[in-house]
Design an enzyme around this catalytic site. Structure first.
Site, PDB file in Angstrom:
ATOM      1  CE  LYS A 150      12.246 -18.831  -6.124  1.00 34.08           C
ATOM      2  NZ  LYS A 150      11.340 -18.559  -4.786  1.00 34.08           N
TER       3      LYS A 150
ATOM      4  CB  SER B 264      -1.793   4.897  -1.843  1.00 32.69           C
ATOM      5  OG  SER B 264      -1.975   3.260  -2.500  1.00 32.69           O
TER       6      SER B 264
END
Length: 285
Positions: free
Chosen positions: A150, A98
């Site tokens: 949010k 990764s």
């Protein structure tokens, strides 16, 4: 005294007269928590070697499961700049997956062991959900926010379809950046990279077949390749950056340095745990 002074400055004692080959380690989780300090140290080491006019080749030794996206990209970009000035070869250790692969593909040449675990091209983001637990404990969380997304990923409520679509869009966009970096670094078609960009882990042998690795071998094979690419002759002298001086000081100070190293290792382990905070990661699971 001169040998000790050289070690403190960051260079291995020059007991040989061969060409100097720099070595930079990228180990453990990349970025996040206490590991953020390590990322900044790596960037400084790369810059130091880039400015060393007498150093012609550098080996980037990667042994990492990956980590945060931003830190992986920072190191990747700095390695690319280094490769414009020096011969740069990557040596994959036990694990270069990764984000570890993201850093590796910045090197023009990559050497991996047949059993190295690499690949894991993908992005992951995880969120704990403690809503039921909070209700059992009688805990209620009130949220005041400026936009409907949010608090997407808020652990005190279930994720809505809109929240999920929002985060999925983020990880897909980040995956596109990952695929592009691998394709450019390895000179592969993006479609070929996407075919293996499903998070799967590859062995070094499989990675070579897929075009992610140039040759199979160990760390010293990578040093030899760097020497050849730089057209150097003689037995190379490995040069480590200043922050790696502990390996020589430990011989001078014995158990005291070992105790300090153990304390640092504990802090790094805590930082790795911190890196599991909500966010997006190039991280092998």
């Amino acid at each position: 005294l001169l040998l000790a002074f050289g070690a403190v400055r960051g260079e291995s004692p020059r007991l040989g007269s061969g060409p100097r080959v720099g070595v930079i380690d990228v180990k453990g989780t990349i970025g996040g928590g206490a590991d953020r300090d390590e990322t900044e140290d790596i960037l400084k080491r790369i810059r130091r070697f880039a400015e060393d006019g007498d150093l012609k080749a550098v080996v980037i030794r990667v042994d990492s499961p990956g980590g945060s996206v931003g830190a992986s990209q920072e190191i990747h970009d700095e390695v690319k700049r280094l490769a414009q000035k020096k011969v740069v070869v990557c040596s994959m250790g036990n694990l270069a997956a990764s984000g570890g692969l993201y850093v590796s593909v910045a090197c023009p040449k990559i050497v991996a062991n047949p059993g190295t675990l690499t690949g894991s091209i993908g992005v992951i983001s995880q969120f704990p959900n403690v809503k039921d637990l909070a209700e059992k404990l009688g805990v209620k969380v009130e949220t005041v926010k400026t936009g409907k997304l949010k608090d997407a990923g808020n652990p005190f409520r279930d994720m809505t379809p809109e929240d999920r679509a929002y985060w999925q869009g983020l990880v897909e966009n980040t995956l596109g950046q990952f695929v592009k970096a691998v394709a450019e670094g390895r000179k592969l078609d993006e479609a070929k990279v996407r075919a293996i960009a499903d998070g799967r882990v590859l062995t070094g042998a499989q990675a070579k077949e897929a075009g992610l690795v140039d040759q199979l071998g160990n760390f010293y094979d990578a040093v030899e390749l760097a020497k050849q690419e730089a057209k150097l002759s003689g037995e190379p002298v490995l040069v480590y950056p200043p922050d790696e001086r502990g390996r020589f000081l430990e011989q001078l100070m014995g158990g005291a340095a070992g105790a300090v190293a153990d304390a640092v290792a504990t802090r790094v382990a805590q930082g790795a745990a911190d890196a599991r905070q909500p966010g997006v990661y190039f991280l092998a699971r």
